[in-house]
Design a protein around this motif. Structure first.
Motif: not given
Length: 304
Positions: A251, A256, A264
Protein backbone atom coordinates in the motif's frame (compact mmCIF):
# COMPACT_ATOMS: atom_id res chain seq x y z
CA UNK A 1 22.62 5.51 -33.87
CA UNK A 2 22.47 3.58 -30.59
CA UNK A 3 25.24 3.19 -28.02
CA UNK A 4 24.55 -0.10 -26.23
CA UNK A 5 26.20 -1.84 -23.29
CA UNK A 6 28.31 -4.66 -24.73
CA UNK A 7 26.62 -7.13 -22.34
CA UNK A 8 23.11 -6.37 -23.57
CA UNK A 9 21.36 -8.65 -26.02
CA UNK A 10 19.35 -6.93 -28.73
CA UNK A 11 15.96 -8.32 -29.78
CA UNK A 12 15.55 -9.93 -33.16
CA UNK A 13 13.21 -7.10 -34.14
CA UNK A 14 16.02 -4.50 -33.98
CA UNK A 15 15.92 -2.52 -37.28
CA UNK A 16 18.77 -3.55 -39.55
CA UNK A 17 19.33 0.09 -40.54
CA UNK A 18 20.11 1.07 -36.94
CA UNK A 19 23.79 1.73 -36.38
CA UNK A 20 24.73 0.03 -33.10
CA UNK A 21 27.90 0.92 -31.19
CA UNK A 22 28.84 -1.58 -28.47
CA UNK A 23 30.33 -0.01 -25.34
CA UNK A 24 32.26 -2.02 -22.75
CA UNK A 25 31.17 -1.31 -19.13
CA UNK A 26 33.98 1.00 -18.05
CA UNK A 27 34.40 4.75 -17.58
CA UNK A 28 37.16 4.89 -20.19
CA UNK A 29 35.02 3.18 -22.83
CA UNK A 30 32.04 5.37 -21.96
CA UNK A 31 34.22 8.48 -22.31
CA UNK A 32 35.36 7.30 -25.74
CA UNK A 33 31.78 6.52 -26.79
CA UNK A 34 30.65 9.96 -25.66
CA UNK A 35 33.41 11.54 -27.73
CA UNK A 36 32.00 9.70 -30.74
CA UNK A 37 28.48 10.84 -29.83
CA UNK A 38 29.58 14.46 -29.42
CA UNK A 39 31.14 14.50 -32.89
CA UNK A 40 28.13 12.85 -34.53
CA UNK A 41 25.48 14.98 -32.80
CA UNK A 42 23.77 18.00 -34.41
CA UNK A 43 21.52 20.62 -32.72
CA UNK A 44 18.35 19.10 -34.21
CA UNK A 45 19.16 15.61 -32.91
CA UNK A 46 17.51 13.97 -29.91
CA UNK A 47 19.79 12.20 -27.42
CA UNK A 48 17.98 9.75 -25.13
CA UNK A 49 20.08 8.56 -22.18
CA UNK A 50 18.18 5.47 -21.08
CA UNK A 51 20.46 4.42 -18.23
CA UNK A 52 19.72 7.12 -15.60
CA UNK A 53 22.86 9.19 -16.23
CA UNK A 54 23.46 12.22 -18.49
CA UNK A 55 26.44 12.52 -20.83
CA UNK A 56 29.75 13.52 -19.24
CA UNK A 57 30.60 15.52 -22.36
CA UNK A 58 28.39 18.28 -23.66
CA UNK A 59 26.66 17.56 -26.96
CA UNK A 60 24.71 19.86 -29.20
CA UNK A 61 21.51 17.83 -29.41
CA UNK A 62 18.44 17.93 -27.18
CA UNK A 63 19.28 15.63 -24.25
CA UNK A 64 16.69 13.54 -22.37
CA UNK A 65 17.65 11.51 -19.30
CA UNK A 66 15.33 8.61 -18.50
CA UNK A 67 15.62 8.34 -14.72
CA UNK A 68 14.45 4.98 -13.36
CA UNK A 69 16.66 4.38 -10.31
CA UNK A 70 15.23 5.70 -7.03
CA UNK A 71 18.56 5.18 -5.30
CA UNK A 72 19.80 8.07 -7.48
CA UNK A 73 16.85 10.43 -7.22
CA UNK A 74 17.02 10.61 -3.41
CA UNK A 75 19.63 9.96 -0.72
CA UNK A 76 17.96 6.84 0.69
CA UNK A 77 19.84 4.28 2.73
CA UNK A 78 22.17 1.86 0.95
CA UNK A 79 22.36 -0.48 3.94
CA UNK A 80 22.42 -4.11 2.89
CA UNK A 81 23.79 -3.50 -0.59
CA UNK A 82 27.26 -4.87 -1.46
CA UNK A 83 30.11 -2.40 -0.89
CA UNK A 84 30.83 -2.22 -4.62
CA UNK A 85 27.21 -1.28 -5.33
CA UNK A 86 27.24 1.37 -2.58
CA UNK A 87 30.36 3.01 -4.04
CA UNK A 88 28.88 2.92 -7.54
CA UNK A 89 25.61 4.52 -6.41
CA UNK A 90 27.44 7.29 -4.51
CA UNK A 91 29.45 8.10 -7.65
CA UNK A 92 26.36 7.99 -9.87
CA UNK A 93 24.50 10.35 -7.55
CA UNK A 94 27.34 12.88 -7.96
CA UNK A 95 27.43 12.24 -11.70
CA UNK A 96 23.68 12.84 -12.08
CA UNK A 97 23.70 16.13 -10.18
CA UNK A 98 26.92 17.48 -11.69
CA UNK A 99 26.30 16.75 -15.36
CA UNK A 100 22.52 17.02 -15.73
CA UNK A 101 22.98 20.55 -17.10
CA UNK A 102 19.94 21.54 -19.20
CA UNK A 103 18.83 17.98 -19.98
CA UNK A 104 15.14 17.12 -19.69
CA UNK A 105 14.43 14.45 -17.09
CA UNK A 106 11.87 11.78 -17.99
CA UNK A 107 10.24 9.50 -15.40
CA UNK A 108 7.49 6.92 -15.51
CA UNK A 109 5.22 7.86 -12.59
CA UNK A 110 3.97 10.91 -10.76
CA UNK A 111 5.53 9.62 -7.52
CA UNK A 112 8.93 9.55 -9.21
CA UNK A 113 8.30 13.01 -10.65
CA UNK A 114 7.58 14.42 -7.19
CA UNK A 115 10.81 12.90 -5.92
CA UNK A 116 12.80 14.51 -8.75
CA UNK A 117 11.21 17.89 -8.08
CA UNK A 118 11.92 17.70 -4.35
CA UNK A 119 15.44 16.27 -4.43
CA UNK A 120 16.92 17.36 -7.76
CA UNK A 121 14.98 20.64 -7.94
CA UNK A 122 14.15 19.90 -11.57
CA UNK A 123 10.95 19.77 -13.56
CA UNK A 124 10.41 16.57 -15.51
CA UNK A 125 8.16 14.80 -17.98
CA UNK A 126 6.09 11.75 -17.01
CA UNK A 127 6.25 9.35 -19.96
CA UNK A 128 5.65 5.72 -18.96
CA UNK A 129 5.76 2.80 -21.35
CA UNK A 130 5.36 -0.96 -21.20
CA UNK A 131 6.94 -3.60 -23.44
CA UNK A 132 5.09 -5.08 -26.37
CA UNK A 133 3.97 -8.65 -26.60
CA UNK A 134 2.54 -9.32 -23.15
CA UNK A 135 -0.30 -11.83 -23.18
CA UNK A 136 -3.13 -13.01 -20.97
CA UNK A 137 -2.31 -15.90 -18.67
CA UNK A 138 -3.15 -19.51 -19.36
CA UNK A 139 -5.51 -20.91 -16.70
CA UNK A 140 -5.14 -24.56 -17.73
CA UNK A 141 -2.42 -25.68 -15.29
CA UNK A 142 -0.97 -23.03 -12.96
CA UNK A 143 2.09 -24.30 -11.12
CA UNK A 144 2.41 -21.55 -8.51
CA UNK A 145 -0.10 -19.83 -6.25
CA UNK A 146 1.97 -16.64 -6.20
CA UNK A 147 4.90 -15.18 -8.10
CA UNK A 148 7.23 -12.37 -7.06
CA UNK A 149 9.28 -11.01 -9.96
CA UNK A 150 12.23 -9.17 -8.43
CA UNK A 151 15.98 -9.18 -7.99
CA UNK A 152 17.48 -9.52 -4.53
CA UNK A 153 18.24 -5.93 -3.44
CA UNK A 154 17.20 -5.13 0.15
CA UNK A 155 14.37 -2.80 -0.90
CA UNK A 156 12.70 -5.68 -2.75
CA UNK A 157 11.83 -6.95 0.75
CA UNK A 158 12.19 -10.71 0.21
CA UNK A 159 13.00 -11.40 3.86
CA UNK A 160 9.73 -9.87 5.08
CA UNK A 161 7.84 -11.85 2.44
CA UNK A 162 9.44 -15.14 3.54
CA UNK A 163 8.70 -14.29 7.18
CA UNK A 164 5.06 -13.91 6.15
CA UNK A 165 5.19 -17.32 4.47
CA UNK A 166 6.54 -18.71 7.75
CA UNK A 167 3.59 -17.21 9.65
CA UNK A 168 1.20 -18.81 7.17
CA UNK A 169 2.91 -22.18 7.63
CA UNK A 170 2.38 -21.94 11.39
CA UNK A 171 -1.35 -21.80 10.66
CA UNK A 172 -1.12 -24.80 8.32
CA UNK A 173 -1.40 -22.63 5.18
CA UNK A 174 1.34 -23.38 2.64
CA UNK A 175 0.74 -21.61 -0.70
CA UNK A 176 3.44 -22.07 -3.33
CA UNK A 177 5.62 -19.08 -4.17
CA UNK A 178 7.77 -18.57 -7.26
CA UNK A 179 10.77 -16.24 -6.97
CA UNK A 180 13.09 -14.98 -9.72
CA UNK A 181 16.37 -14.48 -7.86
CA UNK A 182 19.76 -14.82 -9.51
CA UNK A 183 21.62 -17.92 -8.30
CA UNK A 184 24.94 -16.04 -8.37
CA UNK A 185 24.18 -12.43 -7.43
CA UNK A 186 21.58 -13.35 -4.81
CA UNK A 187 23.32 -16.43 -3.40
CA UNK A 188 23.33 -15.30 0.25
CA UNK A 189 19.65 -14.42 0.17
CA UNK A 190 18.83 -17.72 -1.50
CA UNK A 191 20.78 -19.63 1.16
CA UNK A 192 18.73 -17.90 3.89
CA UNK A 193 15.47 -18.61 2.07
CA UNK A 194 16.32 -22.27 1.50
CA UNK A 195 17.26 -22.74 5.15
CA UNK A 196 13.84 -21.42 6.21
CA UNK A 197 12.17 -23.44 3.48
CA UNK A 198 13.71 -26.66 4.79
CA UNK A 199 13.08 -25.86 8.44
CA UNK A 200 9.46 -24.71 8.06
CA UNK A 201 8.24 -26.73 5.10
CA UNK A 202 7.67 -23.70 2.86
CA UNK A 203 6.73 -24.27 -0.77
CA UNK A 204 9.15 -21.89 -2.49
CA UNK A 205 10.62 -22.23 -5.97
CA UNK A 206 13.23 -20.12 -7.74
CA UNK A 207 13.01 -19.83 -11.53
CA UNK A 208 15.04 -18.34 -14.36
CA UNK A 209 13.81 -14.81 -15.01
CA UNK A 210 15.14 -13.60 -18.36
CA UNK A 211 12.71 -11.83 -20.66
CA UNK A 212 12.14 -14.89 -22.82
CA UNK A 213 10.87 -16.95 -19.87
CA UNK A 214 8.71 -14.33 -18.15
CA UNK A 215 5.48 -14.77 -20.16
CA UNK A 216 5.50 -18.48 -19.33
CA UNK A 217 6.10 -17.79 -15.62
CA UNK A 218 3.18 -15.37 -15.47
CA UNK A 219 1.06 -17.93 -17.30
CA UNK A 220 1.95 -20.57 -14.71
CA UNK A 221 1.01 -18.37 -11.73
CA UNK A 222 -2.32 -17.64 -10.08
CA UNK A 223 -1.42 -14.19 -8.67
CA UNK A 224 1.41 -11.68 -8.29
CA UNK A 225 2.57 -10.63 -4.82
CA UNK A 226 4.71 -7.49 -4.76
CA UNK A 227 6.08 -6.35 -1.35
CA UNK A 228 8.79 -3.99 -2.68
CA UNK A 229 9.41 -0.91 -0.52
CA UNK A 230 9.96 1.44 -3.45
CA UNK A 231 10.08 1.40 -7.26
CA UNK A 232 10.52 3.97 -9.96
CA UNK A 233 7.85 2.20 -12.01
CA UNK A 234 7.24 -1.41 -10.96
CA UNK A 235 7.15 -3.05 -14.38
CA UNK A 236 6.06 -6.48 -13.04
CA UNK A 237 2.84 -4.81 -11.86
CA UNK A 238 2.12 -3.78 -15.46
CA UNK A 239 3.16 -7.16 -16.84
CA UNK A 240 1.04 -9.08 -14.33
CA UNK A 241 -2.01 -6.93 -15.00
CA UNK A 242 -1.59 -7.38 -18.76
CA UNK A 243 -1.27 -11.13 -18.16
CA UNK A 244 -4.57 -11.15 -16.26
CA UNK A 245 -3.16 -11.95 -12.82
CA UNK A 246 -4.71 -10.67 -9.58
CA UNK A 247 -2.20 -8.48 -7.71
CA UNK A 248 -1.44 -8.25 -3.99
CA UNK A 249 0.91 -5.31 -3.45
CA UNK A 250 2.35 -2.82 -1.00
CA UNK A 251 0.00 0.00 0.00
CA UNK A 252 2.40 2.60 -1.37
CA UNK A 253 2.14 5.42 -3.89
CA UNK A 254 4.26 3.78 -6.60
CA UNK A 255 1.78 0.88 -6.82
CA UNK A 256 -1.32 3.01 -7.33
CA UNK A 257 0.57 5.15 -9.85
CA UNK A 258 0.28 2.27 -12.30
CA UNK A 259 -2.41 -0.22 -11.15
CA UNK A 260 -5.25 -0.72 -8.70
CA UNK A 261 -4.23 -3.78 -6.66
CA UNK A 262 -6.74 -6.48 -5.81
CA UNK A 263 -5.40 -6.45 -2.25
CA UNK A 264 -2.81 -4.38 -0.41
CA UNK A 265 -0.75 -4.62 2.77
CA UNK A 266 1.86 -2.86 4.88
CA UNK A 267 5.17 -4.08 3.36
CA UNK A 268 7.05 -3.44 6.61
CA UNK A 269 4.87 -5.99 8.44
CA UNK A 270 5.12 -9.74 7.78
CA UNK A 271 1.83 -10.11 9.66
CA UNK A 272 0.09 -7.67 7.32
CA UNK A 273 1.44 -9.53 4.28
CA UNK A 274 0.31 -12.89 5.68
CA UNK A 275 -3.16 -11.56 6.45
CA UNK A 276 -3.53 -10.20 2.90
CA UNK A 277 -2.58 -13.61 1.51
CA UNK A 278 -5.08 -15.30 3.82
CA UNK A 279 -7.87 -12.94 2.73
CA UNK A 280 -7.04 -13.61 -0.91
CA UNK A 281 -7.16 -17.36 -0.26
CA UNK A 282 -10.52 -17.00 1.49
CA UNK A 283 -9.14 -17.80 4.95
CA UNK A 284 -10.44 -15.15 7.34
CA UNK A 285 -9.40 -14.63 10.95
CA UNK A 286 -12.04 -13.44 13.40
CA UNK A 287 -10.71 -10.33 15.18
CA UNK A 288 -10.34 -10.80 18.91
CA UNK A 289 -13.14 -9.12 20.85
CA UNK A 290 -11.68 -7.53 24.00
CA UNK A 291 -13.52 -8.34 27.26
CA UNK A 292 -15.26 -5.70 29.31
CA UNK A 293 -13.57 -4.57 32.54
CA UNK A 294 -15.33 -7.10 34.82
CA UNK A 295 -14.49 -10.01 32.51
CA UNK A 296 -10.89 -8.78 32.28
CA UNK A 297 -10.57 -8.84 36.07
CA UNK A 298 -12.05 -12.34 36.29
CA UNK A 299 -9.60 -13.61 33.63
CA UNK A 300 -6.70 -11.90 35.37
CA UNK A 301 -7.58 -13.60 38.67
CA UNK A 302 -7.80 -16.90 36.81
CA UNK A 303 -4.27 -16.46 35.52
CA UNK A 304 -2.85 -15.44 38.92
Amino acid sequence: MAFIDARMQLPETTPSALQVVRVAPSLRQRWNAEAQLSKACYPQDVVLCFGNLPPLRECSGKVFVYLQNRYLSAHRSLKGLPLKAQVRIHLERLWLRRYLRDATVIVQTETMANEVRQNLRRSCEVLPFAPNGMRARDDRSPSFDFIYVASGEPHKNHRKLIEAWGMLAQKGIRPSLCLTLDESNDALLLDWIRARQAGEGLRIHNQKSDAAHMPALYAQSRALIFPSLFESFGLPLIEARASGLPILASELDYVRDVIEPDASFDPSSALSISRAVMRYLGRFEVPQCPPVATEFWQKLRGIA
